[in-house]
Write a protein that holds these residues in place. Sequence first.
Motif, PDB file in Angstrom:
ATOM      1  N   TYR A 183      -8.853  11.154 -10.544  1.00  0.00           N
ATOM      2  CA  TYR A 183      -7.494  11.201 -11.096  1.00  0.00           C
ATOM      3  C   TYR A 183      -7.450  12.008 -12.380  1.00  0.00           C
ATOM      4  CZ  TYR A 183      -2.982   9.591 -12.855  1.00  0.00           C
ATOM      5  OH  TYR A 183      -1.698   9.536 -13.338  1.00  0.00           O
ATOM      6  N   LYS A 202       1.532   3.435  -6.678  1.00  0.00           N
ATOM      7  CA  LYS A 202       0.710   4.585  -7.027  1.00  0.00           C
ATOM      8  C   LYS A 202      -0.761   4.189  -6.883  1.00  0.00           C
ATOM      9  CE  LYS A 202       0.043   8.088 -10.549  1.00  0.00           C
ATOM     10  NZ  LYS A 202       0.359   8.543 -11.894  1.00  0.00           N
ATOM     11  N   HIS A 203      -1.038   2.947  -7.248  1.00  0.00           N
ATOM     12  CA  HIS A 203      -2.364   2.414  -7.022  1.00  0.00           C
ATOM     13  C   HIS A 203      -2.285   0.894  -7.108  1.00  0.00           C
ATOM     14  CE1 HIS A 203      -6.585   2.857  -6.399  1.00  0.00           C
ATOM     15  NE2 HIS A 203      -6.937   2.250  -7.511  1.00  0.00           N
ATOM     16  N   SER A 204      -3.314   0.197  -6.612  1.00  0.00           N
ATOM     17  CA  SER A 204      -3.305  -1.255  -6.731  1.00  0.00           C
ATOM     18  C   SER A 204      -4.724  -1.788  -6.840  1.00  0.00           C
ATOM     19  CB  SER A 204      -2.596  -1.875  -5.526  1.00  0.00           C
ATOM     20  OG  SER A 204      -3.156  -1.406  -4.322  1.00  0.00           O
ATOM     21  N   TYR A 205      -4.809  -2.990  -7.388  1.00  0.00           N
ATOM     22  CA  TYR A 205      -6.102  -3.648  -7.562  1.00  0.00           C
ATOM     23  C   TYR A 205      -6.012  -5.083  -7.088  1.00  0.00           C
ATOM     24  CZ  TYR A 205      -7.236   0.157 -10.820  1.00  0.00           C
ATOM     25  OH  TYR A 205      -7.474   1.375 -11.389  1.00  0.00           O
ATOM     26  N   LEU A 224       0.795  -1.230   0.000  1.00  0.00           N
ATOM     27  CA  LEU A 224       0.000   0.000   0.000  1.00  0.00           C
ATOM     28  C   LEU A 224       0.832   1.289   0.000  1.00  0.00           C
ATOM     29  CD1 LEU A 224      -3.027  -0.066  -0.171  1.00  0.00           C
ATOM     30  CD2 LEU A 224      -3.154   0.357   2.270  1.00  0.00           C
ATOM     31  N   PRO A 225       1.857   1.394   0.830  1.00  0.00           N
ATOM     32  CA  PRO A 225       2.579   2.669   0.838  1.00  0.00           C
ATOM     33  C   PRO A 225       3.566   2.850  -0.320  1.00  0.00           C
ATOM     34  CG  PRO A 225       3.035   1.365   2.817  1.00  0.00           C
ATOM     35  CD  PRO A 225       2.338   0.481   1.853  1.00  0.00           C
ATOM     36  N   ARG A 254       2.592  12.035 -12.235  1.00  0.00           N
ATOM     37  CA  ARG A 254       3.850  11.528 -11.689  1.00  0.00           C
ATOM     38  C   ARG A 254       3.781  10.025 -11.801  1.00  0.00           C
ATOM     39  NH1 ARG A 254       6.786  12.897  -6.036  1.00  0.00           N
ATOM     40  NH2 ARG A 254       8.584  11.556  -6.347  1.00  0.00           N
ATOM     41  N   ARG A 281       1.319   6.722   8.135  1.00  0.00           N
ATOM     42  CA  ARG A 281       2.640   6.604   7.530  1.00  0.00           C
ATOM     43  C   ARG A 281       3.420   7.904   7.632  1.00  0.00           C
ATOM     44  NH1 ARG A 281       0.701   5.104   2.964  1.00  0.00           N
ATOM     45  NH2 ARG A 281       1.332   6.649   1.451  1.00  0.00           N
ATOM     46  N   ILE A 339      -2.735   4.972 -15.201  1.00  0.00           N
ATOM     47  CA  ILE A 339      -2.248   5.519 -13.923  1.00  0.00           C
ATOM     48  C   ILE A 339      -0.724   5.449 -13.854  1.00  0.00           C
ATOM     49  CG2 ILE A 339      -2.205   5.119 -11.425  1.00  0.00           C
ATOM     50  CD1 ILE A 339      -5.151   4.117 -11.739  1.00  0.00           C
ATOM     51  N   ARG A 387      -6.344   2.980   2.595  1.00  0.00           N
ATOM     52  CA  ARG A 387      -5.427   3.876   1.884  1.00  0.00           C
ATOM     53  C   ARG A 387      -5.401   5.250   2.546  1.00  0.00           C
ATOM     54  NH1 ARG A 387      -4.135   1.397  -3.242  1.00  0.00           N
ATOM     55  NH2 ARG A 387      -5.772  -0.093  -3.736  1.00  0.00           N
TER      56      ARG A 387
END
Lengths: 561, 167
Positions: free
Chosen positions: A181, A125-128, A121-122, A151, B25, A146, B18
């Motif tokens: 976005y 940029k994004h995840s699925y 997660l950190p 960036r 964080r 994305i 998130r």
Amino acid sequence: MKITGARAVIKALEDNNIKYIYGYPGGAVTPLYDELLNTDIEHILVREEQSAAHAASGHSRTSDTVGVCLATSGPGATNLVTGIATAFMDSVPLIAITGQVSTSMVGTDAFQEVDITGITLPIVKHSYLVKDASEIPQIFANAFHIANTGRKGPVLIDIPKDIQLTSFEYVEPTKPKLMGYNPNYYPNIKQVARIKKILEKSKKPLLLIGGGAVYSKCFKELEELFEKVNAPILTTLMGKSAINNNLENYFGMLGLHGTAASNYAINQCDLILSLGARFDDRATMLTDNFAKNATIVHVDIDPAELGKNITTHYPVVSDIKNFLDEFNPIIEKLDYSNWINDIKKLDEKYPMKYNKENINPPMVIDRLCNLTKGEAYICTEVGQHQMFAAQFYKFSKPDRFVTSGGLGTMGYGLPAAIGVAKANPDATVINICGDGSLQMNFAEIATALEQNLPIKLFLFNNSSLNLVRQLQYFGSNKRYSGIEFTCNPDFCKLVKSYPNTEAYRIDDISQIDDVINKALNNGKFTLVEVNTQTTEIVYPVASARLGVKKLDYFDGEEILY
Amino acid sequence: MEHTISVIVENKAGVLTRVSGLFSRRGYNIKSLAVGETDVPGISRMTIVVNGDEKTIEQVEKQLYKLIDVIKVIHLTDEEFVERELVLIKLNVSKSTRTEILQVVDIFRSKVIDMNVNSFVIEATGTTSKISALEKALQPYGIQEIVRTGMIALSRGAKKSKGVSIK
Ligand SMILES: Cc1ncc(C[n+]2csc(CCOP(=O)(O)OP(=O)(O)O)c2C)c(N)n1
């Protein structure tokens, strides 16, 4: 038309012009591997998943396509983590595909299950996490969009095994429409005009170029800027590859191991025009002392970078190329010769130098740069050798420096070089490495050989983690701890143990050119080993405590600005 | 200083993680966080109360915007807004304290929503300071349990908050 989830994944990759995918199989991705037999996409089998991510990253950075890596669930997925984090820190577009246990088992601590979307997660940029096979086409369309816009950065797609096997009625994805976005690529015109005025008023401006300029592919636009604005040019580590390093006004890298001239310029300037640099702490050191007298114009595609590390007076959210497209036409010729001469004088007094008596990394890198005309792709690992490469390899072409700047990942260079060589089949690809870093991922030599990639490894062997030794030299009162390798292999023999390779050792200055030429021209995967001293130190060193106000220039010679 | 921000998000799996992960964080302390769906299906509104100086809040907002599922970030502290929190308090009661407690409940315009021989559950809505005052007033009788929803907030007036058009 009914297709399976696995077919949909491969189709999405085909539709996005993907030619290569770097991966490592396992139980949770067997349907995908099966589908790989029905496509022209070439799978490159690495020796460990971390390398798949690094190779995809090298590929991505030096080509027009997004790098793609593939790993199985559980340990395969966790092995990708370092590679994903590395790409995240350097804003490298990357698609990481992981297999997941079947949906019915998700959340049960099943065999080889990890919550990889949670773990990463950190650093994405994004995840699925794909919950329905029919989502795959749109998820991939979104993911590519994305990863490769705004960036840039890594996107992870986690696909349960049963979903790879499920058939569904294929529907063409629509153009990505993501409510939240909408990256902004174009500068505010009024702000651009204001910056023109600020620049005209300035007596001692400097142009600071960062990695963002590399991704924006604005080599030509930058040259035009430099032609119009005769001001000093500095780069960050990541920005080196955005410009021709032989430009007359280029004074090198700033920051911790930057040149005396550039750090002096930062202290003295009254304006910084920063293009795609994010004011990382290695560049600014202690921010209290950074460019105290300067007005700061900060152009960056990521709004969150503006004002994050240092106070920005004129923030501009824009792609660097788009900014220059507006900026270049409105500025007249501006000349700051006096100010440049001021810096030049300092540069002449304190040039980047190295010991000419004994063989050492800067000397070899300097020769390497000469003999490759600064045109080779230079990958690096992390350590002293990386800093020496940044200091002494003068790039004459853009986009040639592939190094882990943000995360500083040892083990990056060799797999990244594989990706670079795949993406640029006719180019000279060199990995500058230390013995510590090379041993992190040196199993990838086999991958390079399988792929017939004549990569050249320039190994500076000091049997030590010498950059850490240097930290202990300065910071721990020369109390060395945990830095010595007493059982290194004979690296030449090691490389030679693979078929169709070459290995040379340089023991004497007189051999340097000859060996480099042989290595460059033999058409084979080649190791060039240079045994070096542990006493080697990367100079200059800026004092972290004082920001870039004080520099240990060379062997205890101090400069205070 | 305390800041109240509304975050309009697509209601996708993991979006709460998130958002909250982003705070932890970066070492920003969330004082309160409340989430619920909006009038638009698939879109939720989070109300987050966070402590920090202007610079911190600016970073928070920018970092939130970087999340793909975040549609809009509204800094309510910049405009006039109303805020409410709901609290349930389970309290000891006895014959001798019953009337007194009911008086307190009355004064704070709260309600008793459950009772038995020796306990009440009291419901109240209001601003943080009102709820804290109620809590303090009830403390002497012996609070058994307490639950607060966290702050929710909306800007005042007829207009929607700046830039919110999600339909
Ligand atoms: C994965 C990883 N582990 C640890 C470090 C910390 N580190 C930074 S430089 C360095 C030493 C590198 O040694 P080597 O590759 O031999 O290069 P040298 O400095 O000797 O040129 C270490 C351990 C790191 N950057 N990455």
